[in-house]
Design a protein around this motif. Structure first.
Motif, PDB file in Angstrom:
ATOM      1  N   GLN A   1      -2.747 -10.577   6.141  1.00 45.58           N
ATOM      2  CA  GLN A   1      -1.948 -11.685   5.667  1.00 45.58           C
ATOM      3  C   GLN A   1      -2.527 -13.125   4.523  1.00 45.58           C
ATOM      4  O   GLN A   1      -1.751 -13.726   4.092  1.00 45.58           O
ATOM      5  CB  GLN A   1      -2.046 -12.766   6.904  1.00 45.58           C
ATOM      6  CG  GLN A   1      -1.434 -12.181   8.356  1.00 45.58           C
ATOM      7  CD  GLN A   1      -1.306 -13.328   9.616  1.00 45.58           C
ATOM      8  OE1 GLN A   1      -1.418 -14.161   9.107  1.00 45.58           O
ATOM      9  NE2 GLN A   1      -1.720 -12.643  10.657  1.00 45.58           N
ATOM     10  N   PHE A   2      -3.676 -12.854   4.085  1.00 52.25           N
ATOM     11  CA  PHE A   2      -3.884 -13.593   2.871  1.00 52.25           C
ATOM     12  C   PHE A   2      -3.423 -12.446   1.465  1.00 52.25           C
ATOM     13  O   PHE A   2      -3.054 -10.900   1.392  1.00 52.25           O
ATOM     14  CB  PHE A   2      -5.212 -13.145   2.783  1.00 52.25           C
ATOM     15  CG  PHE A   2      -6.428 -14.849   3.396  1.00 52.25           C
ATOM     16  CD1 PHE A   2      -6.906 -15.366   3.134  1.00 52.25           C
ATOM     17  CD2 PHE A   2      -6.444 -13.816   4.406  1.00 52.25           C
ATOM     18  CE1 PHE A   2      -7.387 -16.283   4.089  1.00 52.25           C
ATOM     19  CE2 PHE A   2      -6.868 -14.477   5.915  1.00 52.25           C
ATOM     20  CZ  PHE A   2      -7.261 -15.156   5.733  1.00 52.25           C
ATOM     21  N   THR A   3      -2.775 -13.635   0.587  1.00 53.23           N
ATOM     22  CA  THR A   3      -2.777 -12.788  -1.159  1.00 53.23           C
ATOM     23  C   THR A   3      -3.592 -12.902  -1.821  1.00 53.23           C
ATOM     24  O   THR A   3      -5.158 -13.035  -1.374  1.00 53.23           O
ATOM     25  CB  THR A   3      -1.826 -14.127  -1.732  1.00 53.23           C
ATOM     26  OG1 THR A   3      -2.693 -15.136  -1.939  1.00 53.23           O
ATOM     27  CG2 THR A   3      -0.547 -14.781  -0.443  1.00 53.23           C
ATOM     28  N   GLU A   4      -3.162 -12.066  -2.739  1.00 50.71           N
ATOM     29  CA  GLU A   4      -4.478 -11.951  -3.810  1.00 50.71           C
ATOM     30  C   GLU A   4      -5.266 -12.558  -4.203  1.00 50.71           C
ATOM     31  O   GLU A   4      -6.075 -13.341  -4.631  1.00 50.71           O
ATOM     32  CB  GLU A   4      -3.569 -10.908  -4.978  1.00 50.71           C
ATOM     33  CG  GLU A   4      -3.647  -9.185  -4.107  1.00 50.71           C
ATOM     34  CD  GLU A   4      -4.590  -8.808  -3.746  1.00 50.71           C
ATOM     35  OE1 GLU A   4      -5.507  -9.498  -4.388  1.00 50.71           O
ATOM     36  OE2 GLU A   4      -4.758  -7.580  -2.713  1.00 50.71           O
ATOM     37  N   GLU A   5      -4.466 -14.326  -4.872  1.00 51.75           N
ATOM     38  CA  GLU A   5      -4.712 -15.373  -5.148  1.00 51.75           C
ATOM     39  C   GLU A   5      -5.903 -15.502  -4.363  1.00 51.75           C
ATOM     40  O   GLU A   5      -6.670 -16.199  -4.647  1.00 51.75           O
ATOM     41  CB  GLU A   5      -4.053 -16.178  -5.583  1.00 51.75           C
ATOM     42  CG  GLU A   5      -4.554 -17.209  -6.180  1.00 51.75           C
ATOM     43  CD  GLU A   5      -3.218 -19.147  -6.527  1.00 51.75           C
ATOM     44  OE1 GLU A   5      -3.530 -19.143  -6.334  1.00 51.75           O
ATOM     45  OE2 GLU A   5      -2.394 -18.162  -5.812  1.00 51.75           O
ATOM     46  N   GLU A   6      -5.825 -15.564  -2.871  1.00 50.64           N
ATOM     47  CA  GLU A   6      -6.933 -16.839  -1.517  1.00 50.64           C
ATOM     48  C   GLU A   6      -7.877 -15.509  -1.499  1.00 50.64           C
ATOM     49  O   GLU A   6      -8.638 -16.204  -1.479  1.00 50.64           O
ATOM     50  CB  GLU A   6      -5.378 -16.458  -0.769  1.00 50.64           C
ATOM     51  CG  GLU A   6      -4.468 -17.051  -0.382  1.00 50.64           C
ATOM     52  CD  GLU A   6      -3.581 -17.452   0.543  1.00 50.64           C
ATOM     53  OE1 GLU A   6      -3.238 -18.426   1.395  1.00 50.64           O
ATOM     54  OE2 GLU A   6      -3.604 -15.988   1.410  1.00 50.64           O
ATOM     55  N   LEU A   7      -7.605 -13.935  -1.747  1.00 46.78           N
ATOM     56  CA  LEU A   7      -8.902 -13.061  -2.084  1.00 46.78           C
ATOM     57  C   LEU A   7      -9.587 -14.012  -3.026  1.00 46.78           C
ATOM     58  O   LEU A   7     -10.471 -13.408  -3.292  1.00 46.78           O
ATOM     59  CB  LEU A   7      -8.383 -11.798  -1.669  1.00 46.78           C
ATOM     60  CG  LEU A   7      -7.454 -11.217  -0.185  1.00 46.78           C
ATOM     61  CD1 LEU A   7      -7.313  -9.757  -1.050  1.00 46.78           C
ATOM     62  CD2 LEU A   7      -8.634 -11.373   1.047  1.00 46.78           C
ATOM     63  N   ASP A   8      -8.813 -14.056  -4.153  1.00 45.68           N
ATOM     64  CA  ASP A   8      -9.902 -13.788  -4.911  1.00 45.68           C
ATOM     65  C   ASP A   8     -10.524 -15.406  -4.956  1.00 45.68           C
ATOM     66  O   ASP A   8     -11.679 -15.930  -5.415  1.00 45.68           O
ATOM     67  CB  ASP A   8      -8.789 -14.555  -6.603  1.00 45.68           C
ATOM     68  CG  ASP A   8      -8.627 -13.144  -6.916  1.00 45.68           C
ATOM     69  OD1 ASP A   8      -8.726 -12.273  -6.782  1.00 45.68           O
ATOM     70  OD2 ASP A   8      -7.480 -13.541  -8.169  1.00 45.68           O
TER      71      ASP A   8
END
Length: 209
Positions: free
Chosen positions: A192-199
């Motif tokens: 459910q996490f976006t790539e931006e949130e993982l960054d």
């Protein structure tokens, strides 16, 4: 590849604890049994393999191995609980991440006198075998030297029923302190996490994406 990334996030969080928790070489020197949650550890395999079930399984392995308890701050797991009122976007992001995890850590202080370093390395590897007996599948271990001091870092990645477990061991070359960390993340929750949130999770914990 996203699965690899959130395992790395867990490793980044472990690195933060390792950096902040071992500097003074302190620890309780107790056993994992003192960290048992208020609900009892399940004696049988649960039908629903949720956060509580995964946390209980990690605790069961830690207790059976008589691993040392920790005085490090709790991370993840049902016992850590949410913050009273996450007020910033970053705090809410961290809360979402913690809701996807179940974890336990143990800190071993530096040996005194003539004691030898690396005292729980064998116990750590035995816990990986214990997880395999419980149905977790394990990849090959990753062992390397890290940092300027040449600390030893050993990691295993295990999987079971939609969860990925990062089992990490670190031996500090400078003083012989050791840290154990078991952090499980639920795959569907992490999706459910976006790539931006993982960054952002990476950068908040001292790692670059």
């Amino acid at each position: 590849m996203r699965n690899t990334r959130w395992v790395a996030v867990a490793g980044a969080m472990a690195a933060t604890l390792l950096a902040t928790g071992c500097g003074g070489g302190t620890g309780t020197g107790g056993t994992a049994s003192s960290a048992i949650p208020t609900t009892s550890v399940a004696a049988t395999t649960p039908t629903v393999f949720d956060q509580r079930a995964v946390y209980d399984e990690i605790m069961e392995v830690a207790i059976a191995a008589k691993l040392p308890d920790t005085d490090l701050p709790g991370i993840g797991g049902p016992t850590s609980g949410p913050s009273p009122s996450p007020s910033t976007e970053e705090e809410r992001l961290q809360e979402r991440y913690l809701s996807c995890t179940a974890s336990w850590s143990g800190l071993v202080p530096p040996p005194e006198g003539e004691g030898s370093a690396g005292g729980v390395r064998d116990e750590f590897e035995e816990t990986v075998d214990a997880f395999v007996r419980k149905g977790w599948t394990a990849g090959r271990p990753d062992e390397r030297k890290t940092g300027d001091e040449g600390d030893t870092l050993v990691g295993f990645t295990l999987e079971k029923r939609g969860w990925t477990l990062a089992a990490n061991y670190k031996l500090y070359e400078i003083n012989g302190a050791e840290l154990l960390l078991y952090m499980a993340t639920e795959d569907s929750c992490m999706e459910q996490f976006t790539e931006e949130e993982l960054d952002r999770l990476f950068s908040e914990n001292g790692e670059q994406p």
